[in-house]
Scaffold this active site. Structure first.
Site, mmCIF file in Angstrom:
data_model
loop_
_atom_site.group_PDB
_atom_site.id
_atom_site.type_symbol
_atom_site.label_atom_id
_atom_site.label_comp_id
_atom_site.label_asym_id
_atom_site.label_seq_id
_atom_site.Cartn_x
_atom_site.Cartn_y
_atom_site.Cartn_z
ATOM 1 C CB CYS A 134 -0.995 -0.163 1.187
ATOM 2 S SG CYS A 134 -2.104 -1.342 1.307
ATOM 3 C CG ASP A 189 -5.893 0.363 -5.972
ATOM 4 O OD1 ASP A 189 -6.467 1.205 -5.552
ATOM 5 O OD2 ASP A 189 -4.861 0.035 -5.616
ATOM 6 C CG HIS A 221 -5.727 -0.628 -2.067
ATOM 7 N ND1 HIS A 221 -4.696 -0.010 -2.859
ATOM 8 C CD2 HIS A 221 -5.670 -0.240 -0.766
ATOM 9 C CE1 HIS A 221 -3.659 0.577 -1.999
ATOM 10 N NE2 HIS A 221 -4.348 0.556 -0.728
#
Length: 255
Positions: A134, A189, A221
């Protein structure tokens, strides 16, 4: 996978002390180092378990609390199972802290992390690898671009905002990378639309960076994070295969 030994360590930086998790094979040998950048939910049991698995493959792994300016771990009061859709107030805690970690501050810290690894008796001589998740994917690209002589391999998984109009966008740093790059993007995403993927690929190609990018079909995600509602077991295992292949090729073969 070999047995591993993990411990908490403190790392001195220009801006204070960083608490971190260090794990390595349970022996007295030195092993190639991997700097592991956390996601926005922070250093917690699941990330330690991921680091343990990586160490079991023969690496010394350092997972720093990159939010150390806001306190030692745990920085946030999170449930065991994280579902932001059910508890949107989680982001009220996280977003201000995440936004306060500028690339400039992150790179000051990165210099300390890399210096600490270079001096550790648990780390073999030679370059390091980096993996990030992330927001950690952004940190991974920035670090590899700022310290190309130290980083032989860099991976990022379900990263967001990797190629934006910002003057400090990660794709600009990525152009300075000399190691090999692997990026496993999440499908559909919203934080990484197709045009950003295209720009990132174009930038890496034009800079002559060895790289491979893949979009994991159907994976949301955060797909590697088993303690969250975004977890996708199949995509997570695919990530392990790609990551270990990248690290083994670049940190063990002398590539």
């Amino acid at each position: 996978m070999s047995a591993v030994r993990g411990t908490s360590v403190d790392i001195t930086t220009e801006d204070g002390t960083v608490d971190a998790y260090l794990v390595h094979p349970d022996d007295d040998a030195a092993h190639p180092a991997v700097l592991f950048y956390m996601d926005a939910f922070g250093l917690r049991p699941h990330l330690r378990a991921m680091a343990d698995r990586l160490a079991g493959a023969g690496y010394t792994v350092l997972v720093p609390n990159v939010f150390h300016r806001s306190g030692r771990t745990p920085v946030f009061d999170l449930p065991e199972f994280i579902d932001p859709a059910a508890r949107p107030e989680i982001w009220d805690q996280i977003l201000p802290v995440m936004l306060s970690l500028t690339p400039e501050l992150a790179l000051r810290d990165a210099a300390a992390y890399l210096g600490w690894l270079a001096e550790s008796p648990r780390v073999a001589d030679g370059p390091v690898g980096i993996t990030g998740y992330c927001m950690g994917a952004r940190l991974a690209l920035h670090t590899a671009g700022a310290f190309p002589e130290r980083v032989a391999a860099v991976a990022g998984f379900h990263g967001g905002r990797l190629a934006t109009d910002d003057p400090d966008s990660p794709h600009l740093a990525a152009a300075r990378i000399t190691g090999e790059v692997y990026l496993g993007h999440a499908d559909e995403d919203p934080s990484l639309p197709p045009e950003q993927i295209e720009l990132l690929d174009k930038t890496l190609t034009e800079a002559g960076v060895r790289h491979r990018t893949e979009v994991y079909a159907g994976a949301p995600h955060g797909y590697t994070q088993a303690d969250t509602a975004s977890y996708d077991a199949e995509a997570a295992e695919r990530h392990w295969t790609a990551l270990l292949d990248l690290l083994d090729r670049n940190l063990r073969s002398g590539a």
